[in-house]
Design a protein around this motif. Structure first.
Motif, PDB file in Angstrom:
ATOM      1  N   PHE A  42       0.847  -1.181   0.000  1.00  0.00           N
ATOM      2  CA  PHE A  42       0.000   0.000   0.000  1.00  0.00           C
ATOM      3  C   PHE A  42       0.886   1.235   0.000  1.00  0.00           C
ATOM      4  O   PHE A  42       2.040   1.183   0.413  1.00  0.00           O
ATOM      5  N   ARG A  43       0.336   2.337  -0.466  1.00  0.00           N
ATOM      6  CA  ARG A  43       1.051   3.612  -0.500  1.00  0.00           C
ATOM      7  C   ARG A  43       0.538   4.485   0.636  1.00  0.00           C
ATOM      8  O   ARG A  43      -0.658   4.630   0.823  1.00  0.00           O
ATOM      9  N   MET A  44       1.461   5.072   1.416  1.00  0.00           N
ATOM     10  CA  MET A  44       1.091   5.973   2.514  1.00  0.00           C
ATOM     11  C   MET A  44       0.571   7.288   1.933  1.00  0.00           C
ATOM     12  O   MET A  44       1.178   7.847   1.033  1.00  0.00           O
ATOM     13  N   VAL A  45      -0.556   7.759   2.469  1.00  0.00           N
ATOM     14  CA  VAL A  45      -1.109   9.027   2.007  1.00  0.00           C
ATOM     15  C   VAL A  45      -0.917  10.100   3.068  1.00  0.00           C
ATOM     16  O   VAL A  45      -0.462  11.206   2.780  1.00  0.00           O
ATOM     17  N   GLY A  46      -1.246   9.784   4.321  1.00  0.00           N
ATOM     18  CA  GLY A  46      -1.113  10.765   5.378  1.00  0.00           C
ATOM     19  C   GLY A  46      -1.070  10.109   6.745  1.00  0.00           C
ATOM     20  O   GLY A  46      -1.432   8.949   6.910  1.00  0.00           O
ATOM     21  N   ILE A  47      -0.627  10.891   7.736  1.00  0.00           N
ATOM     22  CA  ILE A  47      -0.530  10.413   9.111  1.00  0.00           C
ATOM     23  C   ILE A  47      -1.283  11.382  10.002  1.00  0.00           C
ATOM     24  O   ILE A  47      -1.094  12.604   9.923  1.00  0.00           O
ATOM     25  N   HIS A  48      -2.173  10.851  10.870  1.00  0.00           N
ATOM     26  CA  HIS A  48      -2.929  11.672  11.810  1.00  0.00           C
ATOM     27  C   HIS A  48      -2.196  11.733  13.146  1.00  0.00           C
ATOM     28  O   HIS A  48      -1.341  10.897  13.443  1.00  0.00           O
ATOM     29  N   LEU A  49      -2.530  12.709  13.961  1.00  0.00           N
ATOM     30  CA  LEU A  49      -1.873  12.874  15.250  1.00  0.00           C
ATOM     31  C   LEU A  49      -2.181  11.732  16.214  1.00  0.00           C
ATOM     32  O   LEU A  49      -1.415  11.481  17.139  1.00  0.00           O
ATOM     33  N   THR A  50      -3.292  11.047  16.021  1.00  0.00           N
ATOM     34  CA  THR A  50      -3.689   9.969  16.923  1.00  0.00           C
ATOM     35  C   THR A  50      -2.937   8.672  16.658  1.00  0.00           C
ATOM     36  O   THR A  50      -3.096   7.711  17.407  1.00  0.00           O
ATOM     37  N   GLY A  51      -2.141   8.605  15.618  1.00  0.00           N
ATOM     38  CA  GLY A  51      -1.426   7.388  15.261  1.00  0.00           C
ATOM     39  C   GLY A  51      -2.078   6.639  14.125  1.00  0.00           C
ATOM     40  O   GLY A  51      -1.547   5.637  13.659  1.00  0.00           O
ATOM     41  N   ALA A  52      -3.250   7.103  13.696  1.00  0.00           N
ATOM     42  CA  ALA A  52      -3.908   6.484  12.545  1.00  0.00           C
ATOM     43  C   ALA A  52      -3.174   6.894  11.282  1.00  0.00           C
ATOM     44  O   ALA A  52      -2.642   7.991  11.168  1.00  0.00           O
ATOM     45  N   VAL A  53      -3.155   5.984  10.329  1.00  0.00           N
ATOM     46  CA  VAL A  53      -2.437   6.221   9.081  1.00  0.00           C
ATOM     47  C   VAL A  53      -3.404   6.035   7.931  1.00  0.00           C
ATOM     48  O   VAL A  53      -4.190   5.092   7.913  1.00  0.00           O
ATOM     49  N   GLU A  54      -3.345   6.935   6.971  1.00  0.00           N
ATOM     50  CA  GLU A  54      -4.202   6.858   5.795  1.00  0.00           C
ATOM     51  C   GLU A  54      -3.399   6.233   4.661  1.00  0.00           C
ATOM     52  O   GLU A  54      -2.325   6.718   4.303  1.00  0.00           O
ATOM     53  N   VAL A  66      -6.075   3.150   8.922  1.00  0.00           N
ATOM     54  CA  VAL A  66      -5.767   1.973   9.721  1.00  0.00           C
ATOM     55  C   VAL A  66      -4.892   2.400  10.891  1.00  0.00           C
ATOM     56  O   VAL A  66      -4.335   3.498  10.908  1.00  0.00           O
ATOM     57  N   ASN A  67      -4.785   1.520  11.861  1.00  0.00           N
ATOM     58  CA  ASN A  67      -3.920   1.761  13.006  1.00  0.00           C
ATOM     59  C   ASN A  67      -2.469   1.668  12.551  1.00  0.00           C
ATOM     60  O   ASN A  67      -2.087   0.743  11.831  1.00  0.00           O
ATOM     61  N   GLY A  68      -1.651   2.585  12.981  1.00  0.00           N
ATOM     62  CA  GLY A  68      -0.253   2.605  12.574  1.00  0.00           C
ATOM     63  C   GLY A  68       0.544   1.428  13.100  1.00  0.00           C
ATOM     64  O   GLY A  68       1.603   1.095  12.573  1.00  0.00           O
ATOM     65  N   ASN A  69       0.041   0.762  14.155  1.00  0.00           N
ATOM     66  CA  ASN A  69       0.740  -0.393  14.712  1.00  0.00           C
ATOM     67  C   ASN A  69       0.609  -1.626  13.827  1.00  0.00           C
ATOM     68  O   ASN A  69       1.329  -2.601  14.022  1.00  0.00           O
TER      69      ASN A  69
END
Length: 110
Positions: A42-54, A66-69
């Motif tokens: 998958f290609r990373m689009v963005g990162i939220h402050l809560t640790g969620a990753v788009e 999704v969860n960054g973990n």
């Protein structure tokens, strides 16, 4: 004990446009040792402050969080693999021994 555990933790720093793999923890349809639980890339689009990753699939424009973990960096090969080919020559045939049997060659002195 905590120091030993913390020393083995690998810090994951994701940046936009990185390629990542997603861990599928609900893969219970075909339980088996050889089935990989990592899907992607998958290609990373963005990162939220809560640790969620788009992330988005490489062949699709849809995005989902999704969860960054549950992500890890994809270290797959992106460039074409180089293949080397070695051509072997044929071994000499028994007819090239001038009519002598292979067993005679072992015991002959000259």
């Amino acid at each position: 004990m905590k120091m030993i555990h913390d020393r083995n933790i690998i810090e994951r720093n994701f940046k936009p446009r990185d390629t990542v793999l997603l861990y599928n923890s609900r893969l219970r349809l075909f339980p088996g040792k050889l089935k990989s639980r990592w899907s992607g890339p998958f290609r990373m689009v963005g990162i939220h402050l809560t640790g969620a990753v788009e992330i988005s699939a490489s062949n699709d424009s849809r995005k989902f969080c999704v969860n960054g973990n549950k992500l890890k960096h994809n270290v797959g090969m992106e460039e074409a693999k180089e293949v080397s080919v070695t051509h072997l020559i044929e071994p000499p045939q028994l007819s090239a021994l001038h009519g002598r049997q292979p067993i005679d060659l072992l015991y002959s002195s000259g």
